[in-house]
Design a protein around this motif. Structure first.
Motif, PDB file in Angstrom:
ATOM      1  N   HIS A  19       0.817  -1.127  -0.107  1.00  0.00           N
ATOM      2  CA  HIS A  19       0.012   0.147   0.096  1.00  0.00           C
ATOM      3  C   HIS A  19       0.830   1.237   0.028  1.00  0.00           C
ATOM      4  N   ARG A  20       1.961   1.188   0.375  1.00  0.00           N
ATOM      5  CA  ARG A  20       2.859   2.526   0.803  1.00  0.00           C
ATOM      6  C   ARG A  20       3.421   3.091  -0.396  1.00  0.00           C
ATOM      7  N   SER A  21       3.419   4.267  -0.418  1.00  0.00           N
ATOM      8  CA  SER A  21       3.952   5.134  -1.684  1.00  0.00           C
ATOM      9  C   SER A  21       4.889   6.475  -1.018  1.00  0.00           C
ATOM     10  N   SER A  22       4.931   6.650   0.218  1.00  0.00           N
ATOM     11  CA  SER A  22       5.583   7.491   0.749  1.00  0.00           C
ATOM     12  C   SER A  22       6.263   7.054   2.046  1.00  0.00           C
ATOM     13  N   GLU A  23       7.451   8.112   2.880  1.00  0.00           N
ATOM     14  CA  GLU A  23       7.980   7.637   4.017  1.00  0.00           C
ATOM     15  C   GLU A  23       6.775   8.184   4.665  1.00  0.00           C
ATOM     16  N   ASN A  24       7.022   7.931   5.974  1.00  0.00           N
ATOM     17  CA  ASN A  24       6.170   8.221   7.341  1.00  0.00           C
ATOM     18  C   ASN A  24       6.251  10.025   7.358  1.00  0.00           C
ATOM     19  N   PHE A  25       5.051  10.318   7.830  1.00  0.00           N
ATOM     20  CA  PHE A  25       4.861  11.788   8.189  1.00  0.00           C
ATOM     21  C   PHE A  25       4.253  11.921   9.622  1.00  0.00           C
ATOM     22  N   SER A  26       4.181  13.063  10.148  1.00  0.00           N
ATOM     23  CA  SER A  26       3.575  13.568  11.429  1.00  0.00           C
ATOM     24  C   SER A  26       2.290  14.493  11.342  1.00  0.00           C
ATOM     25  N   LEU A  27       1.248  14.383  12.011  1.00  0.00           N
ATOM     26  CA  LEU A  27       0.503  15.284  12.073  1.00  0.00           C
ATOM     27  C   LEU A  27       0.519  15.628  13.501  1.00  0.00           C
ATOM     28  N   GLU A  28       1.316  15.753  14.228  1.00  0.00           N
ATOM     29  CA  GLU A  28       1.274  16.089  15.782  1.00  0.00           C
ATOM     30  C   GLU A  28       1.426  17.443  15.994  1.00  0.00           C
ATOM     31  N   ALA A  29       1.758  18.124  15.134  1.00  0.00           N
ATOM     32  CA  ALA A  29       1.951  19.597  15.082  1.00  0.00           C
ATOM     33  C   ALA A  29       0.741  20.380  15.350  1.00  0.00           C
ATOM     34  N   TYR A  30      -0.399  19.756  14.769  1.00  0.00           N
ATOM     35  CA  TYR A  30      -1.941  20.473  14.875  1.00  0.00           C
ATOM     36  C   TYR A  30      -2.574  20.023  16.029  1.00  0.00           C
ATOM     37  N   GLY A  31      -3.401  20.863  16.562  1.00  0.00           N
ATOM     38  CA  GLY A  31      -4.032  20.596  17.727  1.00  0.00           C
ATOM     39  C   GLY A  31      -5.193  19.499  17.664  1.00  0.00           C
ATOM     40  N   ARG A  32      -5.577  19.388  18.800  1.00  0.00           N
ATOM     41  CA  ARG A  32      -6.214  18.006  18.799  1.00  0.00           C
ATOM     42  C   ARG A  32      -7.725  18.005  18.194  1.00  0.00           C
ATOM     43  N   TYR A  33      -8.227  19.184  18.133  1.00  0.00           N
ATOM     44  CA  TYR A  33      -9.444  19.425  17.303  1.00  0.00           C
ATOM     45  C   TYR A  33      -9.346  20.283  15.997  1.00  0.00           C
ATOM     46  N   ALA A  34      -8.111  20.188  15.448  1.00  0.00           N
ATOM     47  CA  ALA A  34      -8.077  20.851  14.297  1.00  0.00           C
ATOM     48  C   ALA A  34      -8.562  20.297  13.024  1.00  0.00           C
ATOM     49  N   ASP A  35      -8.718  21.138  12.143  1.00  0.00           N
ATOM     50  CA  ASP A  35      -9.070  20.718  10.704  1.00  0.00           C
ATOM     51  C   ASP A  35      -8.193  20.973   9.751  1.00  0.00           C
ATOM     52  N   LEU A  36      -7.737  19.914   8.870  1.00  0.00           N
ATOM     53  CA  LEU A  36      -6.930  20.227   7.777  1.00  0.00           C
ATOM     54  C   LEU A  36      -7.611  20.149   6.436  1.00  0.00           C
ATOM     55  N   PHE A  37      -6.709  20.871   5.370  1.00  0.00           N
ATOM     56  CA  PHE A  37      -7.194  20.980   4.041  1.00  0.00           C
ATOM     57  C   PHE A  37      -5.887  20.276   3.167  1.00  0.00           C
TER      58      PHE A  37
END
Length: 211
Positions: A19-37
């Protein structure tokens, strides 16, 4: 300030991966209730940069010693979702890519609106919100029905105004005739609300991003 995460993905699966096509990345920098685009690009950061409108992909979570769970499925450029704070995510199952592409995930402002004005209100259809966390300059509006659910869809055909709540004063119209994809000039306004929606079949969600 807008927080952004940039991920480079191969146009197809890594050799030997299911399934994989990228290295790992993190979304830890965003707040607990943040929304992403999410936006996807070919040749990101170069003069040839263009939106990768033909690409679809998933985001999976890297879980050692057990089956990797899925965070999001069937993402295209222009997709939005509530975040999940995790430091072991990867792009999975790219479809339709011509070549390597870059995914940019960025923080966004979320506003939930009723389909019509709230009872006992003349114009208002949402709670107050602020865009002062976004940089001053051009911002974009992205409208969705059933946001954050498996049947999430773009909410086309809706228009509305944005007013500013001012105590003891008539609330001025900041922007009018706002539709899905609209781009306007912002100066970090606070105490805003959605007003006078037209064309909405049901409640909808507005995601506001840096343009």
């Amino acid at each position: 300030m807008t927080v952004k995460t940039t991920i480079t993905s191969a146009g197809s699966l890594y050799e030997g991966e299911l399934h994989r096509s990228s290295e790992n990345f993190s979304l830890e920098a965003y707040g607990r209730y943040a929304d992403l685009f999410f936006r996807a690009y070919y040749d990101y950061g170069t003069d040839a940069q263009r939106e990768a409108e033909d690409v679809m992909f998933d985001i999976w979570i890297d879980e050692p010693m057990r089956r990797d769970p899925v965070y999001l499925r069937d993402i295209r450029s222009g997709y939005a979702a509530p975040t999940m704070r995790c430091d072991r995510m990867y792009i999975a199952n790219p479809r339709g890519a011509q070549k390597e592409f870059t995914v940019v995930a960025e923080s966004a402002v979320r506003v939930d609106s009723q389909a019509t004005t709230m009872s006992d209100h003349k114009h208002r259809s949402s709670d107050n919100f602020s865009v002062d966390d976004l940089p001053e300059g051009n911002i974009s509006f992205h409208l969705f029905y059933h946001y954050g659910t498996p049947v999430q869809a773009r909410a086309e055909g809706i228009s509305f105004a944005v007013r500013q709540n001012r105590l003891m004063h008539h609330p001025p119209v900041i922007w009018e005739q706002v539709t899905d994809g609209a781009c306007v000039r912002s100066y970090g306004y606070e105490r805003l609300y959605i007003a006078d929606p037209q064309g909405a079949a049901e409640p909808f969600t507005v995601i506001i991003t840096e343009a």
